[in-house]
Design a protein around this motif. Structure first.
Motif, short mmCIF file in Angstrom:
data_model
loop_
_atom_site.label_atom_id
_atom_site.label_comp_id
_atom_site.label_asym_id
_atom_site.label_seq_id
_atom_site.Cartn_x
_atom_site.Cartn_y
_atom_site.Cartn_z
N GLN A 85 47.90 39.91 33.76
CA GLN A 85 46.48 40.24 34.54
C GLN A 85 46.92 40.98 35.86
O GLN A 85 46.34 40.97 36.92
CB GLN A 85 45.66 39.04 34.94
N MET B 104 41.72 36.05 42.31
CA MET B 104 41.71 37.10 41.66
C MET B 104 40.91 38.25 42.35
O MET B 104 39.99 37.83 42.91
CB MET B 104 41.25 36.56 39.79
N GLY B 105 41.20 39.33 41.88
CA GLY B 105 40.51 40.54 42.80
C GLY B 105 40.92 40.77 44.05
O GLY B 105 40.45 41.64 44.87
N ASP C 102 44.18 42.41 37.86
CA ASP C 102 43.26 41.29 38.68
C ASP C 102 43.85 40.80 39.81
O ASP C 102 43.20 40.48 40.81
CB ASP C 102 43.11 39.93 37.61
N LYS D 192 42.53 31.84 40.14
CA LYS D 192 41.18 31.95 39.79
C LYS D 192 40.76 32.68 41.34
O LYS D 192 40.00 33.56 41.19
CB LYS D 192 40.35 31.15 39.24
N ARG D 193 40.76 31.74 42.17
CA ARG D 193 40.44 32.17 43.58
C ARG D 193 40.97 33.48 43.99
O ARG D 193 40.39 33.97 44.86
CB ARG D 193 40.65 31.10 44.53
N ARG E 212 40.17 44.59 43.39
CA ARG E 212 38.70 44.80 43.55
C ARG E 212 38.12 44.28 44.84
O ARG E 212 36.97 44.90 45.30
CB ARG E 212 37.93 44.37 42.47
N LYS E 213 38.54 43.18 45.24
CA LYS E 213 37.87 42.45 46.38
C LYS E 213 38.76 42.62 47.92
O LYS E 213 37.84 42.70 48.89
CB LYS E 213 37.47 40.89 46.03
#
Lengths: 138, 299
Positions: free
Chosen positions: B164, B128-129, B167, B125-126, B96-97
């Motif tokens: 995930q 993800m995307g 993600d 977490k950082r 996504r990012k």
């Protein structure tokens, strides 16, 4: 009694997609998102427990959602809120905070009256839930 | 038969619309050689485009697992390709990012009990995307110490890589032989990595072309007799120990710039043309210790 605290609290509870969209907005604004929980919902209780560290440097809401899911799994019957902290100069404070989970049963607050000098009445509120010890309230 | 099955589909339009087009071209333009790598990246891009098209006509299209392992000697362009990969995957809507988080063992593994899990999770977490790039991934697993916390980091990684997938994409990188040993002792990791891409060493000709690209980007040029000097330098340096492909070339050019600046400074009394500021002479290169049999790296 349905607890109304923070943003969106007069709306129906947010769905996960809506929570994700709000977190995306926070990240776009450059705010650090954190997850907090409590079982003492008194409005003056500003110190909720942190679930992990605030998440700086996140690029995508997936990370915060994973943290939120972990918090829900650990505390399935607590209040949980998502906070967004703005670290930019001059703000350095919370910019957004909203509830993302509430207990199934919310007994609400008791209005307590105390007679003071001259038969004056002083009022205070107390959550019914807080008669029981921490962790056994909901 | 439903109507869409007979409709002509425009794969080319999809290709042009996604910014993958620009990313693939940049890959071709900015990276010299690496033919097997480029072929593989193209194949992955094609697969994702076709998947996207399949989804648009309602055919079953499950996002393919895209975790990768990049193996190769130092300086063969693993990090650079990982960065390009992130933008290609972003162009195709797979991540996504499209940012790249590059980490090593130190960022994932803690120093005491209970330290590793939060550390690894924070990095995940950082990332993800986007793309998580783990450089020298084999250091995560230290068989000689059975109480090493690396194993814990690997387990958390595996879990996220499996559950995930949409993600984040994980890319492991490192030397070929040590990565092979790492995968042999972590079969769970090996089976979750769909693409093993090997980065070959550059030939002398390719290294020279890389030097040309680097100089162009730094706005320098080689004088007529500096070009053969650089070729000779590369041939010498390649035979010496600790040769790190493109990185060694970059270091050599940086030192040549240093000598060029010093040369100009030495004769600061005399006037010189602006062209000379951008020219590297043969002497700047031939002054290297590599020509006298010494190692080129270091001071």
């Amino acid at each position: 009694m349905r607890l109304t605290q923070g943003a969106f609290s007069f709306l129906p509870d947010l769905t996960d997609a809506q929570i994700r969209a709000q977190i995306e907005y926070c990240l776009r604004m450059g705010w650090a998102v954190s997850v907090e929980y409590t079982d003492d919902p008194h409005p003056r209780n500003t110190y909720w427990e942190m679930f992990g560290m605030p998440m700086f440097d996140l690029k995508d809401a997936a990370g915060a959602m994973a943290e939120l899911d972990a918090c829900r799994k650990t505390f399935p019957n607590h209040y949980i809120k998502v906070n967004a902290f703005d670290s930019s100069h001059g703000w350095e404070s919370l910019r957004l905070s909203f509830l993302v989970q509430r207990p199934k049963d919310e007994p609400g607050f008791e209005l307590m009256r105390a007679e003071a000098d001259g038969r004056n009445l002083r009022y205070t509120t107390r959550a019914y839930a807080t008669t029981r010890p921490e962790g056994k309230r909901y | 038969m439903s109507a869409p099955e007979s409709l002509p589909l425009d794969l080319d339009a999809l290709y042009r619309d996604s910014n993958v087009h620009a990313a693939l071209e940049a890959l071709d333009r900015d990276l010299v050689g690496l033919a097997p790598v480029k072929t593989r990246v193209r194949e992955i891009a094609a697969l994702l485009l076709v998947e996207k098209l399949r989804r648009s006509v309602g055919l079953q299209a499950e996002a393919p697992p895209l975790h990768m392992s990049f193996t190769g000697n130092p300086g063969t362009g693993k990090t650079t390709v990982a960065m390009k990969m992130a933008s290609i995957l972003h162009g195709l809507g797979y991540v996504r990012k499209g940012h790249l988080v590059a980490v090593t063992r130190d960022d994932l593994v803690g120093q005491y009990i209970g330290h590793t899990a939060p550390k690894t999770k924070e990095v995940l977490k950082r990332a993800m995307g986007g793309v998580l790039f783990i450089d020298e991934a084999y250091y995560l697993y230290r068989p000689e110490n059975e109480r090493d916390y690396g194993q814990e980091a690997i387990e958390i990684l595996l879990q996220v890589m499996e559950n995930q997938r949409e993600d984040l994409v994980v890319i492991l990188a490192g030397y070929k032989d040590r990565m092979a040993r790492f995968f042999a002792s972590n079969p769970g990791m090996a089976s979750r990595i769909a693409h093993h891409i090997d980065f070959p060493d550059y030939s002398e000709e390719e290294l020279f072309a890389i030097a040309g690209l680097m100089l162009e980007r730094m706005q320098y040029r080689l004088s007529e007799d500096a070009a053969p000097a650089l070729r000779e330098y590369i041939a010498h340096r390649r035979a010496q120990p600790h040769f790190a492909n493109a990185r060694s070339v970059r270091n050599a050019l940086d030192r040549a710039r240093l000598r060029q600046a010093n040369r100009l400074f030495e004769r600061r009394g005399a006037p010189f043309a602006a062209r000379e500021l951008a020219t590297i002479e043969a002497a700047d290169i031939r002054a290297s210790r590599v020509f006298r049999g010494g190692a080129g790296e270091g001071s």
